[in-house]
Design a protein around this motif. Structure first.
Motif, mmCIF file in Angstrom:
data_model
loop_
_atom_site.group_PDB
_atom_site.id
_atom_site.type_symbol
_atom_site.label_atom_id
_atom_site.label_comp_id
_atom_site.label_asym_id
_atom_site.label_seq_id
_atom_site.Cartn_x
_atom_site.Cartn_y
_atom_site.Cartn_z
ATOM 1 N N THR A 150 -34.255 -4.231 19.296
ATOM 2 C CA THR A 150 -33.288 -3.569 18.422
ATOM 3 C C THR A 150 -34.015 -2.648 17.463
ATOM 4 O OG1 THR A 150 -31.913 -5.566 18.487
ATOM 5 C CG2 THR A 150 -31.396 -3.929 16.794
ATOM 6 N N ALA A 151 -33.551 -1.415 17.363
ATOM 7 C CA ALA A 151 -34.087 -0.467 16.387
ATOM 8 C C ALA A 151 -33.096 -0.327 15.239
ATOM 9 C CB ALA A 151 -34.330 0.898 17.033
ATOM 10 N N VAL A 152 -33.570 -0.518 14.010
ATOM 11 C CA VAL A 152 -32.721 -0.357 12.826
ATOM 12 C C VAL A 152 -33.142 0.942 12.140
ATOM 13 C CG1 VAL A 152 -31.955 -1.378 10.662
ATOM 14 C CG2 VAL A 152 -32.534 -2.859 12.593
ATOM 15 N N ILE A 153 -32.176 1.854 12.002
ATOM 16 C CA ILE A 153 -32.476 3.210 11.537
ATOM 17 C C ILE A 153 -31.609 3.535 10.329
ATOM 18 C CG2 ILE A 153 -32.564 5.645 12.185
ATOM 19 C CD1 ILE A 153 -32.398 4.537 15.177
ATOM 20 N N GLY A 154 -32.222 3.845 9.213
ATOM 21 C CA GLY A 154 -31.488 4.307 8.043
ATOM 22 C C GLY A 154 -31.306 5.812 8.105
ATOM 23 N N VAL A 155 -30.080 6.278 7.916
ATOM 24 C CA VAL A 155 -29.835 7.719 8.011
ATOM 25 C C VAL A 155 -30.427 8.470 6.829
ATOM 26 C CG1 VAL A 155 -27.747 7.364 9.379
ATOM 27 C CG2 VAL A 155 -27.561 7.641 6.896
ATOM 28 N N ARG A 156 -30.628 7.747 5.716
ATOM 29 C CA ARG A 156 -31.256 8.321 4.532
ATOM 30 C C ARG A 156 -32.082 7.237 3.864
ATOM 31 N NH1 ARG A 156 -29.970 13.112 3.179
ATOM 32 N NH2 ARG A 156 -30.716 12.926 1.034
ATOM 33 N N GLY A 157 -33.045 7.632 3.050
ATOM 34 C CA GLY A 157 -33.808 6.649 2.300
ATOM 35 C C GLY A 157 -32.932 5.937 1.288
ATOM 36 N N LEU A 266 -37.260 -3.401 15.385
ATOM 37 C CA LEU A 266 -38.037 -2.275 14.883
ATOM 38 C C LEU A 266 -37.377 -1.750 13.616
ATOM 39 C CD1 LEU A 266 -38.504 -0.186 18.166
ATOM 40 C CD2 LEU A 266 -39.988 -1.988 17.301
ATOM 41 N N ASP A 267 -38.091 -1.796 12.504
ATOM 42 C CA ASP A 267 -37.636 -1.109 11.299
ATOM 43 C C ASP A 267 -38.155 0.315 11.427
ATOM 44 O OD1 ASP A 267 -36.917 -0.189 8.834
ATOM 45 O OD2 ASP A 267 -37.954 -1.738 7.685
ATOM 46 N N LEU A 268 -37.261 1.210 11.832
ATOM 47 C CA LEU A 268 -37.660 2.546 12.299
ATOM 48 C C LEU A 268 -37.229 3.626 11.317
ATOM 49 C CD1 LEU A 268 -38.933 4.125 14.620
ATOM 50 C CD2 LEU A 268 -36.729 4.086 15.782
ATOM 51 N N PRO A 269 -38.145 4.137 10.476
ATOM 52 C CA PRO A 269 -37.787 5.229 9.571
ATOM 53 C C PRO A 269 -37.341 6.453 10.355
ATOM 54 C CG PRO A 269 -39.908 4.259 8.972
ATOM 55 C CD PRO A 269 -39.540 3.698 10.308
ATOM 56 N N ARG A 270 -36.427 7.218 9.799
ATOM 57 C CA ARG A 270 -35.830 8.327 10.555
ATOM 58 C C ARG A 270 -36.852 9.375 10.942
ATOM 59 N NH1 ARG A 270 -32.304 11.854 6.187
ATOM 60 N NH2 ARG A 270 -33.850 11.896 4.536
ATOM 61 N N HIS A 271 -37.895 9.588 10.115
ATOM 62 C CA HIS A 271 -38.888 10.597 10.500
ATOM 63 C C HIS A 271 -39.704 10.126 11.701
ATOM 64 C CE1 HIS A 271 -41.317 7.969 7.837
ATOM 65 N NE2 HIS A 271 -42.328 8.333 8.593
ATOM 66 N N VAL A 285 -30.399 -1.881 21.585
ATOM 67 C CA VAL A 285 -29.411 -1.615 20.542
ATOM 68 C C VAL A 285 -30.057 -0.808 19.429
ATOM 69 C CG1 VAL A 285 -27.783 -2.650 18.900
ATOM 70 C CG2 VAL A 285 -28.289 -3.831 21.047
ATOM 71 N N ALA A 286 -29.320 0.165 18.904
ATOM 72 C CA ALA A 286 -29.732 0.897 17.706
ATOM 73 C C ALA A 286 -28.708 0.624 16.611
ATOM 74 C CB ALA A 286 -29.827 2.395 17.976
ATOM 75 N N VAL A 287 -29.170 0.064 15.500
ATOM 76 C CA VAL A 287 -28.308 -0.178 14.342
ATOM 77 C C VAL A 287 -28.509 0.982 13.373
ATOM 78 C CG1 VAL A 287 -27.755 -1.741 12.446
ATOM 79 C CG2 VAL A 287 -28.528 -2.671 14.641
ATOM 80 N N LYS A 315 -27.154 1.003 23.149
ATOM 81 C CA LYS A 315 -25.905 0.706 22.453
ATOM 82 C C LYS A 315 -26.074 1.001 20.965
ATOM 83 C CE LYS A 315 -24.256 -1.202 26.244
ATOM 84 N NZ LYS A 315 -23.162 -0.595 27.028
ATOM 85 N N VAL A 316 -25.053 1.542 20.350
ATOM 86 C CA VAL A 316 -25.139 1.934 18.943
ATOM 87 C C VAL A 316 -24.169 1.104 18.110
ATOM 88 C CG1 VAL A 316 -24.842 3.815 17.281
ATOM 89 C CG2 VAL A 316 -25.840 4.279 19.532
ATOM 90 N N ILE A 317 -24.667 0.561 17.020
ATOM 91 C CA ILE A 317 -23.846 -0.145 16.034
ATOM 92 C C ILE A 317 -23.946 0.625 14.728
ATOM 93 C CG2 ILE A 317 -23.533 -2.275 14.711
ATOM 94 C CD1 ILE A 317 -24.857 -3.778 17.024
ATOM 95 N N VAL A 318 -22.810 1.083 14.208
ATOM 96 C CA VAL A 318 -22.791 1.820 12.947
ATOM 97 C C VAL A 318 -22.457 0.869 11.816
ATOM 98 C CG1 VAL A 318 -21.683 3.658 11.617
ATOM 99 C CG2 VAL A 318 -22.199 4.011 14.037
#
Length: 418
Positions: A150-157, A266-271, A285-287, A315-318
């Protein structure tokens, strides 16, 4: 060395010990016989003899090593790790009564540390626990629990993606009972280890600097263990040191974690997402973590479009996070969903009290939260496992129920209004 932790277990001796004194040897031998092990495998010489012997022979399934004569136990254990193959369960004993040393030794990869003088019952309990780990149905467990990434992605800091990533990893370990790795890819400012009250170590920076070293043994040594089910690979690299890598180290880390664990978060920063797109290619899955602001709405749209183009199989979870219960919102939930053209899957309310309590205790929010605050965390964990199992069934050729497929399609690609 590139094999998973348990790959060569059948070729090894079941037990070997290296002790410093006759009293410890005399206590060990009858307990070894009780477990069906040869008493001749109890050797004199302590840690130094262990390193010399294991440098020229295969390491056992269970290794007992006496640190009593070691001037620097932590460094000496690291030297031992260099000659131990993946999967060896190391039980150490010593005379230093220091909780910091105990934590550092456990973090370096040993199973347990017994303070001398210890009792026969303590020894039996430690060996029994070690044996239960070895005799557990590892291969069957992996068949029953295929790996979930699972990748967790923040859209902004600042939207709280790292907080959710840490909680998700803890839930997959503590509640779903899956061996779980948390890989915090914010090399300079990551908080994965900090949130769990751990020292991050140098594992991640060593991996980036020397990708050729990454194998099962490296993972066993580099991962910092938070508990029996959760291990963390994080970093606090100097901020004046740029990240110089082609991304191959991250790919190799993912491969080894897939072999060694049942789940990876994965704690995945957007950059990092943009710079190393292959990081999400194998994610089930991408959160996507956002908030109800105009800027976050814009960036959610962009990241969802990027995922659809670059990782359509994921798969995407918003998730929207830190939503105040009664305060004015910059953008309403309805407007947000219309803008991103799909519904929000989970809403996490803002609760500063629980966040502060979790930080003070060095625990993930999911462990501290209760009642209504705990529900979204449970939903997130369940959705991740559900989506991953659906993808696994599709990859295996099994057809998912038609209504489930249609509902997923409608969630992931809601048609635009005419």
């Amino acid at each position: 060395m590139n094999a998973p932790f348990q790959a060569r277990a059948g070729l090894r001796d079941p037990f070997t010990a290296f002790v410093c004194d006759d009293a410890t040897a005399d206590m060990l031998r009858p307990v070894a016989v009780e477990h069906g092990w040869s008493p001749e495998k109890v050797n004199k010489g302590g840690l130094r003899n262990a390193v010399q012997s294991l440098s020229v022979s295969a390491s056992p399934n269970i290794l007992f090593v006496d640190l009593s004569e070691s001037a620097d136990p932590l460094n000496d254990i690291n030297a031992l790790a260099e000659v131990c193959e993946p999967g060896t369960i190391v039980i150490a004993a010593g005379q230093v009564n220091d909780v910091r040393l105990y934590r550092d030794l456990v973090a370096s990869g040993i199973h347990d540390y017994l303070l001398k003088p210890f009792t026969v019952d303590q020894l039996r309990d430690t060996f029994a626990h070690a044996q239960s780990i070895l005799s557990g149905p590892r291969g069957e467990a992996q068949a029953d629990k295929p790996h979930v990434m699972t990748a967790v992605i923040g859209v902004r800091g600042g939207v709280g993606a790292s907080t959710l990533a840490t909680s998700l990893a803890w839930l997959l370990g503590a509640k779903a009972e899956r061996s779980t790795a948390l890989l915090d890819l914010d090399v300079h400012f990551g908080t994965g280890a900090l949130a769990l009250d751990l020292e991050p170590g140098r594992g991640l920076t060593d991996a980036i600097e020397n990708p050729s070293r990454i194998d099962g043994l490296f993972i066993e040594r580099a991962m910092v263990r938070a508990n029996d089910k959760l291990s963390v690979l994080s970093a606090e690299a100097p901020i004046n040191t740029p990240l110089l890598t082609d991304g191959s180290a991250f790919f190799q880390l993912q491969e080894e974690m897939r072999n060694a664990f049942e789940s990876t978060v994965l704690d995945l920063p957007r950059h990092m997402l943009i710079q190393y797109p292959h990081l999400v290619h194998d994610a089930h899955v991408a959160v996507v973590v956002s908030e109800l602001t105009l800027a976050a709405t814009r960036d959610t749209i962009r990241i969802l479009a990027w995922l659809k183009a670059n990782a359509p199989q994921t798969k995407v979870i918003v998730v929207t996070n830190r939503i105040p219960s009664g305060g004015a919102l910059e953008i309403s939930k309805k407007d947000f969903e219309q803008s991103i053209e799909r519904p929000i899957d989970i809403v996490f309310p803002d609760d500063g009290k629980i966040a502060a309590q979790a930080a003070k205790l060095g625990k993930p929010m999911a462990e501290v939260a209760s009642g209504k605050m705990a529900a979204p965390f449970a939903t997130l964990s369940n959705m991740v496992l559900s989506h991953a199992s659906e993808e696994g069934a599709t990859e295996g050729g099994a057809m998912a129920p038609k209504n489930l497929v249609n509902s997923l399609k409608s969630m992931l690609s809601k048609p635009k209004a005419a």
